[in-house]
Design an enzyme around this catalytic site. Structure first.
Site, PDB file in Angstrom:
ATOM      1  NE  ARG A  42      42.506  42.928  36.820  1.00  0.00           N
ATOM      2  CZ  ARG A  42      42.676  41.687  37.275  1.00  0.00           C
ATOM      3  NH1 ARG A  42      41.954  41.258  38.296  1.00  0.00           N
ATOM      4  NH2 ARG A  42      43.555  40.890  36.703  1.00  0.00           N
ATOM      5  NE  ARG A  90      37.587  43.874  45.782  1.00  0.00           N
ATOM      6  CZ  ARG A  90      37.575  42.623  45.335  1.00  0.00           C
ATOM      7  NH1 ARG A  90      37.661  42.390  44.039  1.00  0.00           N
ATOM      8  NH2 ARG A  90      37.463  41.603  46.162  1.00  0.00           N
ATOM      9  CD  GLU A 125      41.852  35.818  43.240  1.00  0.00           C
ATOM     10  OE1 GLU A 125      42.483  36.008  42.179  1.00  0.00           O
ATOM     11  OE2 GLU A 125      40.679  36.180  43.410  1.00  0.00           O
ATOM     12  CB  SER A 135      43.041  33.359  39.760  1.00  0.00           C
ATOM     13  OG  SER A 135      41.943  32.601  39.333  1.00  0.00           O
ATOM     14  NE  ARG A 178      44.039  41.169  46.002  1.00  0.00           N
ATOM     15  CZ  ARG A 178      42.805  40.696  45.909  1.00  0.00           C
ATOM     16  NH1 ARG A 178      42.578  39.396  46.112  1.00  0.00           N
ATOM     17  NH2 ARG A 178      41.793  41.500  45.616  1.00  0.00           N
TER      18      ARG A 178
END
Length: 440
Positions: A276, A291, A363, A366, A405
């Site tokens: 990403r 991130r 988070e 999801s 994560r």
């Protein structure tokens, strides 16, 4: 993609749905009015085109009758009319393609309609917590961490097993090099998650391409709206996109196919790298590996019938939560409000893991139910036995979970005051029995 027939019959409902997604009333109404106008122009043109085709067929028969009756003048007049009609039809077919594209382009950037029970809100501050796990774990572990728990990058760098400086020299910002037992711990987490989802939760493990065509990215909603978030590489005369998540190839497994209803649900899982650009995240989480441009994730995808998708959403979320429960990582589950929900989702649960170093929940998973939104973009259908018509499948996707994560969460929740990290019991078989990572 939304159904234009539904929009035509329910324009006010779509305006309300867009307003719930934080669109202004003016923007929502003008967008819906524009869609209706494009649809009406297309349908009017199709009606005229069909009438011309019918008149051409009738006139062709009349030419034959005129010639049999030796009425040359009428025959020539009808031939001239047919010639004009043929020219209109040829031009009309090109115009039909233009009108189709204009309507489909407008539909392609329209978000999904939230379910009625999704809370209204503008951003993440309006999300609603529905449950949490592990408060007693937080209280029990706190004394072992010292007065100020460290963040993962402090722990990893002190162990000599997490290297951001060399990663930056290799690739720039938002990359990490893991070494030794930390690299093994990340691999162990991915294997543990896959084993759990395949052996206990009924998902089929998949190995999928990491490079996909534009139409696959369109099918799951990444294109055209989120092109800047993706990485592309040239391929032949075109390009291929690096997957931002294994949701893309796995969901597209149902693309342009009709699945017998009795074979549903299809449940798939994969451990893949994800890529990403984080185009909209400048200045956010710049330290550490929270991130990244490249990270590993175990993805869950379900393809169901329309009646089962809501229950499947609850099940998928519980499967993701089970990962954290077995690792004894505290977390909370929230339902996203309308303003924070993803483009293609009708309802989303975020699972947020506790990070002592940040003193915050962040988070880690999801889980979304998309209804038939993606299926319409992929033309993915199912057929109920003895029914003539087919229906669009419903699709769901979720993280089961983000491996990087999870590594961060294990490091921070299992840190000791001396700088070492205890290995969760569930992971020790994957670590050759190792119980603790300490500086060498």
């Amino acid at each position: 993609m939304l159904d234009i027939k539904w929009i035509r019959d329910n324009p006010a409902a779509l305006v309300e749905a867009l307003e719930r997604r934080s669109w202004s009333s003016g923007e929502a109404r003008s967008t819906v009015d524009d869609l209706i106008a494009k649809d009406e122009a297309r349908r009017e043109h199709l009606t005229a085109l069909q009438a011309s085709q019918e008149r051409r067929n009738a006139a062709s028969k009349e030419i034959g009758n005129a010639m049999r009756n030796s009425d040359a003048a009428l025959a020539e007049k009808l031939k001239a009319e047919v010639g004009e009609i043929k020219e209109f039809i040829q031009n009309g077919e090109a115009r039909e393609r233009e009108l189709d594209k204009a309507l489909n382009d407008a539909l392609a950037v329209l978000p999904n309609v939230p379910l009625a029970d999704v809370p209204f809100g503008k951003d993440e501050h309006d999300n609603v917590e529905i449950r949490r796990f592990g408060d007693e774990l937080i209280a029990r572990r706190q004394p072992r961490m010292g007065n100020k728990p460290k963040e993962h990058f402090e722990i990893g760098e002190a162990l000599g097993l997490m290297d951001f400086e060399r990663a930056a020299r290799l690739s720039g910002s938002r990359f990490t090099v893991l070494k030794g037992q930390l690299a093994r711990l990340e691999r162990a987490l991915g294997q543990f998650m896959l084993d759990l989802h395949t052996s206990e939760h009924g998902y089929t493990e998949m190995q999928v391409p990491l490079l996909v065509r534009d139409d696959a990215l369109f099918g799951t909603g990444q294109l055209p709206k989120f092109e800047e978030d993706l990485f592309f590489t040239p391929h032949g005369d075109g390009r291929l996109g690096l997957i931002p998540t294994a949701e893309v190839p796995m969901t597209n497994m149902a693309r342009e196919e009709i699945t017998p209803a009795e074979k549903l649900p299809l449940r798939m899982t994969a451990l893949t790298p994800c890529f990403r650009s984080e185009a909209g995240s400048a200045g956010r989480d710049t330290r550490g590996m929270l991130r990244q441009h490249q990270f590993y994730k175990v993805e869950l995808v379900s393809v169901t019938d329309a009646e089962s998708s809501i229950a499947e959403h609850e099940r998928m979320t519980e499967c993701a939560e089970a990962v954290l429960k077995k690792l004894e990582l505290p977390f909370r589950t929230v339902v996203l409000c309308t303003g924070d929900m993803g483009f293609g989702a009708r309802k989303t649960y975020d699972i947020e893991v506790w990070l002592p170093g940040q003193n915050a929940y962040r988070e880690i998973s999801s889980c979304s139910v998309c209804g038939d939104f993606q299926a319409r973009r992929m033309d993915a259908r199912y057929k109920v036995k003895d029914e003539k018509a087919t229906r669009f499948v419903h699709t769901l996707n979720g993280s089961g979970t983000a491996v990087g994560r999870a590594l961060i969460a294990v490091m921070e929740n299992y840190q000791e005051e001396d700088g070492s990290v205890t290995i969760p019991e569930a992971l020790r078989p994957y670590m050759g029995g190792l119980e603790r990572i300490a500086a060498s």
